[in-house]
Design a protein around this motif. Structure first.
Motif, mmCIF file in Angstrom:
data_model
loop_
_atom_site.group_PDB
_atom_site.id
_atom_site.type_symbol
_atom_site.label_atom_id
_atom_site.label_comp_id
_atom_site.label_asym_id
_atom_site.label_seq_id
_atom_site.Cartn_x
_atom_site.Cartn_y
_atom_site.Cartn_z
ATOM 1 N N SER A 167 0.942 -1.103 0.022
ATOM 2 C CA SER A 167 -0.174 0.180 -0.062
ATOM 3 C C SER A 167 0.992 1.064 0.114
ATOM 4 C CB SER A 167 -0.914 0.266 1.277
ATOM 5 O OG SER A 167 -1.741 -1.194 1.273
ATOM 6 N N VAL A 168 0.465 2.294 -0.595
ATOM 7 C CA VAL A 168 1.000 3.594 -0.456
ATOM 8 C C VAL A 168 0.159 4.505 0.106
ATOM 9 C CG1 VAL A 168 1.714 5.513 -2.024
ATOM 10 C CG2 VAL A 168 2.167 3.017 -2.920
ATOM 11 N N TYR A 169 0.471 5.309 1.155
ATOM 12 C CA TYR A 169 0.045 6.438 2.015
ATOM 13 C C TYR A 169 0.560 7.739 1.561
ATOM 14 C CZ TYR A 169 -0.943 2.509 5.135
ATOM 15 O OH TYR A 169 -1.412 1.284 5.709
ATOM 16 N N THR A 170 -0.513 8.564 1.369
ATOM 17 C CA THR A 170 -0.333 9.976 0.911
ATOM 18 C C THR A 170 -1.065 10.830 1.839
ATOM 19 O OG1 THR A 170 -2.373 9.911 -0.291
ATOM 20 C CG2 THR A 170 -0.293 9.452 -1.557
ATOM 21 N N CYS A 171 -0.169 12.168 2.165
ATOM 22 C CA CYS A 171 -1.025 13.029 2.871
ATOM 23 C C CYS A 171 -1.017 14.326 2.305
ATOM 24 C CB CYS A 171 -0.286 13.025 4.266
ATOM 25 S SG CYS A 171 1.471 13.974 4.261
ATOM 26 N N SER A 172 -1.954 15.116 2.735
ATOM 27 C CA SER A 172 -2.469 16.290 1.856
ATOM 28 C C SER A 172 -2.820 17.570 2.821
ATOM 29 C CB SER A 172 -3.289 16.053 0.971
ATOM 30 O OG SER A 172 -3.942 17.208 0.219
ATOM 31 N N ASN A 173 -3.054 18.824 2.145
ATOM 32 C CA ASN A 173 -3.355 19.944 2.980
ATOM 33 C C ASN A 173 -4.955 19.678 3.401
ATOM 34 O OD1 ASN A 173 -0.869 20.873 2.101
ATOM 35 N ND2 ASN A 173 -1.787 22.635 0.836
ATOM 36 N N ASP A 174 -5.602 18.617 2.942
ATOM 37 C CA ASP A 174 -7.043 18.503 3.444
ATOM 38 C C ASP A 174 -7.136 17.885 4.400
ATOM 39 O OD1 ASP A 174 -6.384 15.943 2.553
ATOM 40 O OD2 ASP A 174 -7.637 15.913 1.111
ATOM 41 N N GLY A 175 -6.084 17.571 5.358
ATOM 42 C CA GLY A 175 -6.141 16.820 6.778
ATOM 43 C C GLY A 175 -6.392 15.342 6.688
ATOM 44 N N THR A 176 -6.121 14.853 5.577
ATOM 45 C CA THR A 176 -6.458 13.350 5.301
ATOM 46 C C THR A 176 -5.270 12.527 4.864
ATOM 47 O OG1 THR A 176 -7.129 13.279 3.062
ATOM 48 C CG2 THR A 176 -8.773 13.744 4.746
ATOM 49 N N VAL A 177 -5.274 11.168 5.132
ATOM 50 C CA VAL A 177 -4.027 10.242 4.737
ATOM 51 C C VAL A 177 -4.949 9.151 3.827
ATOM 52 C CG1 VAL A 177 -2.764 8.371 5.160
ATOM 53 C CG2 VAL A 177 -2.391 10.568 6.614
ATOM 54 N N ARG A 178 -4.614 9.165 2.648
ATOM 55 C CA ARG A 178 -5.329 8.086 1.725
ATOM 56 C C ARG A 178 -4.538 6.966 1.676
ATOM 57 N NH1 ARG A 178 -10.344 9.954 -0.594
ATOM 58 N NH2 ARG A 178 -10.275 12.280 -0.106
ATOM 59 N N VAL A 179 -5.280 5.820 1.778
ATOM 60 C CA VAL A 179 -4.491 4.539 1.637
ATOM 61 C C VAL A 179 -4.602 3.897 0.277
ATOM 62 C CG1 VAL A 179 -4.240 2.373 2.610
ATOM 63 C CG2 VAL A 179 -5.030 4.115 4.221
ATOM 64 N N ARG A 180 -3.677 3.571 -0.623
ATOM 65 C CA ARG A 180 -3.915 3.540 -1.977
ATOM 66 C C ARG A 180 -3.339 1.920 -2.238
ATOM 67 N NH1 ARG A 180 -4.885 8.422 -4.523
ATOM 68 N NH2 ARG A 180 -4.514 10.068 -3.185
ATOM 69 N N SER A 181 -3.728 1.368 -3.342
ATOM 70 C CA SER A 181 -3.118 0.029 -3.746
ATOM 71 C C SER A 181 -2.210 0.471 -4.556
ATOM 72 C CB SER A 181 -4.373 -0.584 -4.609
ATOM 73 O OG SER A 181 -3.627 -1.670 -5.533
ATOM 74 N N ALA A 182 -0.773 -0.041 -4.106
ATOM 75 C CA ALA A 182 0.208 0.197 -4.904
ATOM 76 C C ALA A 182 0.342 -0.203 -6.271
ATOM 77 C CB ALA A 182 1.730 -0.391 -4.242
ATOM 78 N N GLU A 183 -0.509 -1.390 -6.542
ATOM 79 C CA GLU A 183 -0.708 -1.776 -8.069
ATOM 80 C C GLU A 183 -1.216 -1.082 -8.787
ATOM 81 O OE1 GLU A 183 -2.511 -5.895 -9.848
ATOM 82 O OE2 GLU A 183 -1.552 -6.365 -7.833
ATOM 83 N N THR A 184 -2.778 -0.375 -8.134
ATOM 84 C CA THR A 184 -3.439 0.435 -9.052
ATOM 85 C C THR A 184 -3.604 1.699 -8.969
ATOM 86 O OG1 THR A 184 -5.209 -0.009 -7.623
ATOM 87 C CG2 THR A 184 -5.140 -1.602 -9.125
ATOM 88 N N GLY A 185 -2.970 2.181 -7.808
ATOM 89 C CA GLY A 185 -3.148 3.596 -7.337
ATOM 90 C C GLY A 185 -4.489 3.943 -6.775
ATOM 91 N N ASP A 186 -5.215 2.942 -6.861
ATOM 92 C CA ASP A 186 -6.800 3.540 -6.295
ATOM 93 C C ASP A 186 -6.974 3.824 -4.969
ATOM 94 O OD1 ASP A 186 -7.772 3.027 -8.992
ATOM 95 O OD2 ASP A 186 -8.592 1.048 -8.412
ATOM 96 N N SER A 187 -7.609 4.640 -4.292
ATOM 97 C CA SER A 187 -7.769 4.720 -2.823
ATOM 98 C C SER A 187 -8.839 3.905 -2.352
ATOM 99 C CB SER A 187 -8.386 6.205 -2.755
ATOM 100 O OG SER A 187 -8.622 6.507 -1.341
#
Length: 103
Positions: A18-38
């Protein structure tokens, strides 16, 4: 399904691919490393979410946490080991530019 602001940091979890991204919107998105889907969203508690500047994943296959540093001087920690998403906020005297696992 994406962030409502720029992505500030990225972390990879090899245990779950999994890939975790954080943003100015105050959330962390967990994504599939294979597809990039949240596949999940971790949100800072409260209605006025701070900008997240950094994210890291700590632990192993049986016990895992996600930590994010905020611009308002906190570290938010989500226990993502089980079905629940327990959240803990740790105060810091200033902006938290980087969180990193130790060990």
């Amino acid at each position: 399904d994406d962030h409502d602001g720029p992505i500030r940091d990225v972390a990879y979890d090899p245990d779950t691919d999994s890939v975790y991204t954080c943003s100015n919107d105050g959330t962390v998105r967990v994504r599939s490393a294979e597809t990039g889907d949240s596949v999940a969203t971790l949100a800072c508690p409260g209605s006025d979410r701070p900008m997240l500047l950094s994210v890291c994943v700590v632990g192993g296959p049986k016990s895992k946490a996600v930590a994010a540093g905020t611009e308002d001087g906190n570290v938010v920690v989500w226990d993502v080991s089980g079905a629940g998403r327990a959240v803990q906020t740790l105060g810091h005297p200033g902006c938290v530019w980087r969180v990193s696992p130790v060990g």
